[in-house]
Design a protein around this motif. Structure first.
Motif, PDB file in Angstrom:
ATOM      1  N   UNK A 108       0.828  -1.209   0.000  1.00 18.57           N
ATOM      2  CA  UNK A 108       0.000   0.000   0.000  1.00 18.57           C
ATOM      3  C   UNK A 108       0.862   1.259   0.000  1.00 18.57           C
ATOM      4  N   UNK A 109       1.911   1.253   0.826  1.00 17.22           N
ATOM      5  CA  UNK A 109       2.783   2.427   0.920  1.00 17.22           C
ATOM      6  C   UNK A 109       3.542   2.670  -0.379  1.00 17.22           C
ATOM      7  N   UNK A 110       3.967   1.589  -1.029  1.00 11.79           N
ATOM      8  CA  UNK A 110       4.662   1.734  -2.308  1.00 11.79           C
ATOM      9  C   UNK A 110       3.721   2.286  -3.379  1.00 11.79           C
ATOM     10  N   UNK A 111       2.475   1.823  -3.365  1.00 15.73           N
ATOM     11  CA  UNK A 111       1.491   2.332  -4.325  1.00 15.73           C
ATOM     12  C   UNK A 111       1.191   3.801  -4.050  1.00 15.73           C
ATOM     13  N   UNK A 112       1.069   4.145  -2.776  1.00 19.65           N
ATOM     14  CA  UNK A 112       0.866   5.546  -2.389  1.00 19.65           C
ATOM     15  C   UNK A 112       2.030   6.400  -2.891  1.00 19.65           C
ATOM     16  N   UNK A 113       3.255   5.910  -2.692  1.00 19.23           N
ATOM     17  CA  UNK A 113       4.448   6.655  -3.128  1.00 19.23           C
ATOM     18  C   UNK A 113       4.471   6.818  -4.642  1.00 19.23           C
ATOM     19  N   UNK A 114       4.028   5.782  -5.355  1.00 21.98           N
ATOM     20  CA  UNK A 114       3.965   5.875  -6.818  1.00 21.98           C
ATOM     21  C   UNK A 114       2.974   6.956  -7.245  1.00 21.98           C
ATOM     22  N   UNK A 115       1.814   6.967  -6.584  1.00 20.57           N
ATOM     23  CA  UNK A 115       0.826   8.002  -6.880  1.00 20.57           C
ATOM     24  C   UNK A 115       1.349   9.387  -6.547  1.00 20.57           C
ATOM     25  N   UNK A 116       2.059   9.503  -5.426  1.00 20.05           N
ATOM     26  CA  UNK A 116       2.596  10.790  -5.003  1.00 20.05           C
ATOM     27  C   UNK A 116       3.661  11.295  -5.984  1.00 20.05           C
ATOM     28  N   UNK A 117       4.463  10.369  -6.505  1.00 15.81           N
ATOM     29  CA  UNK A 117       5.569  10.762  -7.392  1.00 15.81           C
ATOM     30  C   UNK A 117       5.073  11.088  -8.804  1.00 15.81           C
ATOM     31  N   UNK A 118       4.164  10.267  -9.323  1.00 13.95           N
ATOM     32  CA  UNK A 118       3.740  10.435 -10.709  1.00 13.95           C
ATOM     33  C   UNK A 118       2.446  11.233 -10.847  1.00 13.95           C
ATOM     34  N   UNK A 119       1.602  11.155  -9.818  1.00  9.31           N
ATOM     35  CA  UNK A 119       0.411  11.986  -9.739  1.00  9.31           C
ATOM     36  C   UNK A 119      -0.523  11.912 -10.927  1.00  9.31           C
ATOM     37  N   UNK A 120      -1.029  13.059 -11.333  1.00  7.60           N
ATOM     38  CA  UNK A 120      -2.053  13.166 -12.373  1.00  7.60           C
ATOM     39  C   UNK A 120      -1.652  12.519 -13.700  1.00  7.60           C
ATOM     40  N   UNK A 121      -0.388  12.654 -14.171  1.00  8.86           N
ATOM     41  CA  UNK A 121      -0.038  12.018 -15.448  1.00  8.86           C
ATOM     42  C   UNK A 121      -0.280  10.509 -15.456  1.00  8.86           C
TER      43      UNK A 121
END
Length: 201
Positions: free
Chosen positions: A70-83
């Motif tokens: 979950x934390x890794x997925x959250x970090x992926x969303x935080x890093x790549x965001x809207x794109x």
């Protein structure tokens, strides 16, 4: 199903079984085709008759691995965001992401708990939480509690069928996995119906 059942039977006594479960569970945070729930449920079922793996250790490993995923997925969303979210073309997946985005604002704890039992749902919620600036200090404890509840639920489900069908461990594994999948589908169907009702209102 046959492949999963056979893998569980072959691997249940191996010292590598818990690390493999951990890896499957972490990968399941990104790849919904990875059968982490079925592996945990099936191993819990088999543990009742064989004694391995230890049920308490299985809960701890599954919960920690789920939290890491979950934390890794959250970090992926935080890093790549809207794109990242903009590249998703599937209407079904887009609907799940839209639900996650709206629901996190209204009832974050409930959404994170429910999403843990819905393959696309948990990916969507975790990615959206990271992409939309949902605070990690708020996300982590909710994720930890949801992952622990998820691990306890899957192990308890598997163990219950292991006790009920203890004379036939292969049948117990198959039945417990099928029931776990059906419950997940029911939860997802209820979520979709509620969202449609709220949209209609």
């Amino acid at each position: 199903m046959e492949a999963i059942t056979q893998w569980v039977i072959d691997a249940s006594g191996s010292p590598w079984v818990l690390p493999i479960v951990a890896l499957l569970t972490i990968l399941d945070a990104f790849l919904v085709i990875v059968p982490s729930e079925t592996a945990v449920v099936a191993l819990a079922t088999l543990s009742v008759s064989s004694g391995t793996p230890n049920l308490a250790l299985l809960i701890v490993v599954a919960a920690l691995a789920a939290m890491i995923g979950d934390s890794l997925t959250y970090a992926l969303g935080h890093k790549l965001g809207a794109p990242l979210l903009a590249r998703i073309r599937s209407p079904r997946v887009q609907n799940v992401f839209a639900w996650a985005r709206a629901a996190l604002d209204r009832r974050a704890a409930l959404v994170i708990f429910i999403a843990r039992y819905i393959p696309y749902g948990r990916v969507a919620v975790n990615l959206v939480a990271g992409a939309t600036g949902f605070g990690y200090r708020r996300f982590l404890p909710l994720s930890a509690l949801a992952c622990l509840a998820w691990a306890v639920y899957n192990v308890a489900l598997g163990a219950a069928f292991g006790v009920w069908l203890g004379d036939n461990p292969v049948l117990a594994v198959v039945v417990s996995v099928v029931v776990a999948i059906v419950i997940g589908l029911i939860v997802d169907a209820i979520r979709v119906r509620r969202e449609r009702r709220q949209t209609a209102e």
